[in-house]
Design an enzyme around this catalytic site. Sequence first.
Site, PDB file in Angstrom:
ATOM      1  N   SER A  43      -6.746   7.476   3.611  1.00  0.00           N
ATOM      2  CA  SER A  43      -6.697   5.754   3.092  1.00  0.00           C
ATOM      3  C   SER A  43      -7.164   5.670   1.744  1.00  0.00           C
ATOM      4  CB  SER A  43      -6.377   4.341   4.095  1.00  0.00           C
ATOM      5  OG  SER A  43      -6.350   3.335   4.006  1.00  0.00           O
TER       6      SER A  43
ATOM      7  N   ASP B  67      -4.072   0.562  -2.681  1.00  0.00           N
ATOM      8  CA  ASP B  67      -4.653   1.956  -2.504  1.00  0.00           C
ATOM      9  C   ASP B  67      -4.801   3.381  -1.745  1.00  0.00           C
ATOM     10  OD1 ASP B  67      -3.537   2.075   0.335  1.00  0.00           O
ATOM     11  OD2 ASP B  67      -4.995   1.892   1.275  1.00  0.00           O
TER      12      ASP B  67
ATOM     13  N   ASP C 194      -3.641   5.614  -0.088  1.00  0.00           N
ATOM     14  CA  ASP C 194      -2.002   5.708   0.297  1.00  0.00           C
ATOM     15  C   ASP C 194      -0.815   5.081   0.018  1.00  0.00           C
ATOM     16  OD1 ASP C 194      -3.500   4.854   2.482  1.00  0.00           O
ATOM     17  OD2 ASP C 194      -2.369   5.811   3.875  1.00  0.00           O
TER      18      ASP C 194
ATOM     19  N   ASP D 295      -0.297   2.097   1.735  1.00  0.00           N
ATOM     20  CA  ASP D 295      -0.318   0.690   2.778  1.00  0.00           C
ATOM     21  C   ASP D 295      -1.433  -0.709   2.321  1.00  0.00           C
ATOM     22  OD1 ASP D 295      -2.820   1.757   3.297  1.00  0.00           O
ATOM     23  OD2 ASP D 295      -1.970   2.542   5.709  1.00  0.00           O
TER      24      ASP D 295
END
Length: 446
Positions: free
Chosen positions: A102, A241, A243, A245
């Site tokens: 993440s 960010d 990833d 999400d």
Amino acid sequence: MGDLFGTDGVRGQANSYPMTAEVALKLGAAAGRYFRTDGQNRHRVVIGKDTRLSGYMLENALTAGLTSTGMNVLLLGPVPTPAVGFLTRSMRADIGIMISASHNPHQDNGIKFFGPDGFKLSDGAQNQIEKILKGEIAPAKPENIGRARRVEDGLGRYIEYAKTTFPSRGRLSGLKVVVDCANGAAYRAAPEVLWELGAEVIPIGVSPNGFNINDKCGSTHTETAAQAVVQHGADLGICLDGDADRIMIIDENGKVADGDQIMALLADRWALDGRLSGATLVSTVMSNLGLERFLSARGINLLRTNVGDRYVVEAMRAGGFNLGGEQSGHIVMTDYATTGDGLIAGLQFMAEMAQSGDKASTLTQNFTSVPQMLKNVKYKGNIDPLSLEKVALVIADGEAKLAKTGRLVIRKSGTEPLIRVMGEDEDLSRLTNVVDEIVGVIESVC
């Protein structure tokens, strides 16, 4: 949960336990054994990853473990986490796996599991996988070993789907948008979607090299995008960010709006349109008291959960609610996605801009935040500082002092040996004294 899984899958430093090729191989085999219970070779798993160098190692190890127990693997390459949730359902897979840490730096990595419905696996399922992993895992017979292949159009499928969440025949013409992809998983998808919808796109953080993910860019380092917005005279900035999400919005003046302000806008507009299920927004204990008061004045309930987007989603599914998220920028809209989706949240924000004609600064200043302070205290050993009487007494005293004008949230981190001390109060001086006193006592016993 068990020792391996934290609040968001398995996570750690790459090439150190548990983020080693050996553990990933065994984890893949255990997951394969958990899902492939009938011995048939029709079972599928999709694997996505972000742009970290260690993603290659973990992808190959997971693939080896999964195919060894008879699972067929579909490799998506670098795609946003929400794309894995979407494609798991779309491709009728038994499991989806995202390899990402993440918003963490490149040296970290993680493995997140999604069930066949596209939602993150429950604690119970993860416990079962961990139980299998700790025993002997029976391999498939030679004729039942799984296959693996790359899916070339997985990203394109997600891009087309993301566009469908924008109002029908709507366009972003006339909007100049800075999009910061954090040198992460959305470096191709996000600029493409915005451009295809008609925006003038200024992309930054779109040159991943395996090491620069989240490095001075993205939703946790918004300064770069804020400067770009002002420099280019853009209408807004979108910061994702690693990833993709989570999201932060930057207005035309370079001011950053967090997840609380984005959720306030969407909850208010959706409620007015009759779209907000149960007149409820689901968020965590970390969301600002100002958000709660804003919603209450509009007849909207705020349902708080433990920290972690998985707990937000669980509460949303249990109550039939369709909007939730976190202050950190996870925005979950189950009408569109099974997990936080920064890009789709950004599209929903821009849809409100297009519909209202308002500037980003107007739409991101929905309420005045109550002063909030968060401090982390490291601890070692097996003793839980929060179980000690001395700590309990100082926390009780702090709660009494803030009872009328603020609140305290004190919890253990789900991913690190930290006690997180968060307080809110209209009086900053009183808040500072209360938080510092609690932190001091916890440090003394640690």
